[in-house]
Design an enzyme around this catalytic site. Sequence first.
Site, short mmCIF file in Angstrom:
data_model
loop_
_atom_site.label_atom_id
_atom_site.label_comp_id
_atom_site.label_asym_id
_atom_site.label_seq_id
_atom_site.Cartn_x
_atom_site.Cartn_y
_atom_site.Cartn_z
CD GLU A 1 8.07 1.59 -8.44
OE1 GLU A 1 6.88 1.47 -8.10
OE2 GLU A 1 9.01 1.27 -7.70
CD GLU B 1 5.98 6.16 -12.29
OE1 GLU B 1 5.78 4.97 -11.96
OE2 GLU B 1 5.62 7.13 -11.60
CB CYS C 1 4.78 -1.41 -3.50
SG CYS C 1 6.43 -1.10 -4.00
CB SER D 1 6.24 5.11 -8.30
OG SER D 1 5.69 4.31 -9.32
CE LYS E 1 0.67 -4.02 0.11
NZ LYS E 1 0.80 -3.27 -1.15
CD GLU F 1 -2.03 -0.88 -1.78
OE1 GLU F 1 -1.97 -2.12 -1.80
OE2 GLU F 1 -1.07 -0.16 -2.10
CD GLU G 1 -6.87 7.06 -4.02
OE1 GLU G 1 -7.47 6.19 -3.35
OE2 GLU G 1 -6.28 8.02 -3.51
CB CYS H 1 6.53 -7.08 3.26
SG CYS H 1 6.00 -5.68 2.30
FE1 HC0 Z 1 4.70 -6.47 0.47
FE2 HC0 Z 1 4.36 -5.86 -1.92
S1 HC0 Z 1 6.32 -6.60 -1.08
S2 HC0 Z 1 4.15 -4.38 -0.22
O1 HC0 Z 1 5.89 -5.76 1.49
O2 HC0 Z 1 5.73 -3.87 -3.46
O3 HC0 Z 1 2.30 -6.37 2.16
O4 HC0 Z 1 5.29 -9.33 0.99
O5 HC0 Z 1 2.71 -7.94 -1.19
O6 HC0 Z 1 1.65 -5.05 -3.03
O7 HC0 Z 1 4.75 -7.76 -4.13
C1 HC0 Z 1 3.26 -6.47 1.60
C2 HC0 Z 1 5.04 -8.24 0.93
C3 HC0 Z 1 3.52 -7.17 -0.94
C4 HC0 Z 1 2.69 -5.38 -2.68
C5 HC0 Z 1 4.55 -7.06 -3.35
C6 HC0 Z 1 5.12 -4.60 -2.92
#
Ligand code: HC0
Length: 579
Positions: A282, A285, A308, A328, A367, A370, A375, A512
């Site tokens: 990132e 980028e 993320c 990104s 998540k 995701e 993709e 998070c």
């Molecule tokens: Fe998160 Fe992550 S920091 S989104 O908040 O970027 O869920 O803890 O794992 O993938 O590393 C959540 C937390 C993660 C990811 C990381 C990011």
Amino acid sequence: MIRLKIDGKLVVAPEGTTILNAALKAGIYIPHLCYMEMKDIGYKNDCASCRICVVQVKGMNRLIPSCSTPIKEGMEVVTNSSEVMHKRRVVLELMLSDHPKDCLICGKNGNCELQKLAISFGIREMRFAGKEGKHDKQHSVSITRDITKCIMCRRCETMCGEIQTCGILTGVDRGFDVIVNTAFNKNLLETNCTMCGQCVAVCPVGALYETDNTFRLVEDLMNPKKKVIVQVAPAVRVAIGELFGIAPGVDMTKKLTTALKRLGFDGVFDTNFAADVTIMEEATELKERILANLKGEKDIKLPLFTSCCPAWVRFVELNYPEFKDNLSSTKSPQQIFGAIAKEFWAKEKEIDKKDLVCVSIMPCTAKKYEASRGEFTRDGVADVDYSITTRELGRLLKQYNINLLEMPDGEFDLPLGESTGAADIFGRTGGVLEAAVRTLYEWISHGKLENLDFVPLRGFEEVRTSEIEVEGIKLRVAVAHGLGAARKLLEEIKAGREYFDAVEVMACKGGCVGGGGQPYHRGDFDIVKKRAEGLQEIDYHKEFRESHENPCVIDLYETYLGKPNGELAHRLLHTHYIN
Ligand code: HC0
Ligand code: SF4
């Protein structure tokens, strides 16, 4: 200041305070169900719909809800007269009359605030016959809705509408049929829901809960043909202890790694390793886009948005598609981990990637969504097979009789378990951008950054901005947490009133650490703040605090990936959102 008496005790509180808050501050507990307030994030649900918090006020001939009645000078309040207790019990019995009774298999069994009230009131019979709703459970990959359990407290509606500005959930129908629902009872996936799970985090009953993947995991762990590996997100380590009676913010990493090995995983790894890789990609980028923009190249998409947080990505796709190319292209750490595990680690260990199950433990409901996105699948194999939340992991450990607190210290397996402090702070708001800036600064200046702490990017203001100067280049960056805050920022950018080079957005308040899959905070935002502080402490004590210094990451690039954003790195670690 206003002076009043509550249960004979003199209480002094500022004007405008409700009776409920004045009592709670004075150590007098009044049970309440619909009311929830988190001042730090501007969340207030005070629709006074449940009436559990009724109290008696001298001189008034009816009971009043304490959550919505402001205190007055000289007021005399009684919170526990027989009349009050009787009314509360009747209210509770009426609420239970149309509430499903399948507590044993409810998604909030043991965590339900209504169940706790029923226990404390010793309800043993149903005196009133109500009509239970007939809605079937509705599953999405992230969130399950069991809306016949809705008690119309409206906490989710306030969270989704006012804090996240998504407006997916709203009250419909009348009488016994009244529920909070999506428009036309659509599955959440068919709406503009981002899967952030913040509605789940505040729902007091089993109307909203995470879609559970623990049984699937148990089956995979039992299957001798499968190798099952796990990655742990940054925010999990400072919250999982809460499920075992430990204070929020305490780092449980070492005990957690041992516990996961005892569960039977074939590899116990760290999402943080992949977070360091994310920064390599990132920051590359961002550097490329900034330098191209300075050269005057056309159509350079700035600001670069972090990508993320899958709820934020979905929010952009559904609400601001014009900004899609600002996201990104670097995959999230969860997905980068999966790609490296299935392509690199599996080959090293001579495992067919079809036999490798990659599980993630995340503080997040989005998540799960995701991991399921098209993709992130190559040759019909998903990078990450599925994700379980911090809460699900807590349940699983208890099921296996693994007491986290009694675990001897352990370590993540290498090389995918090594990480820097920059990766730990990913789990709190502002951390991804701070990590990126640490690396970007050194890459542009070719020097060593003396002070790694970018304090203006920290804290809990809903939007924080900062200017960073490196080699005469002025960079303007911003951090937002909560989708409502992100929306405001996007509108400013869209209208040309604001310009930024890079923007970090996390959908959940606090980042998070406040995710929809974390142990329930029950409206106490201090818990979320303590988790964030816990991650900051880990960062301060790490040997390396910049992602590009992670020795295992350096080695991975030298021996396998090649250059950041090079041919192989691009193929494995980047994506293009197609929704
Ligand atoms: Fe998160 Fe992550 S920091 S989104 O908040 O970027 O869920 O803890 O794992 O993938 O590393 C959540 C937390 C993660 C990811 C990381 C990011
Ligand atoms: Fe709203 Fe988030 Fe819940 Fe979806 S998951 S309904 S966006 S609060």
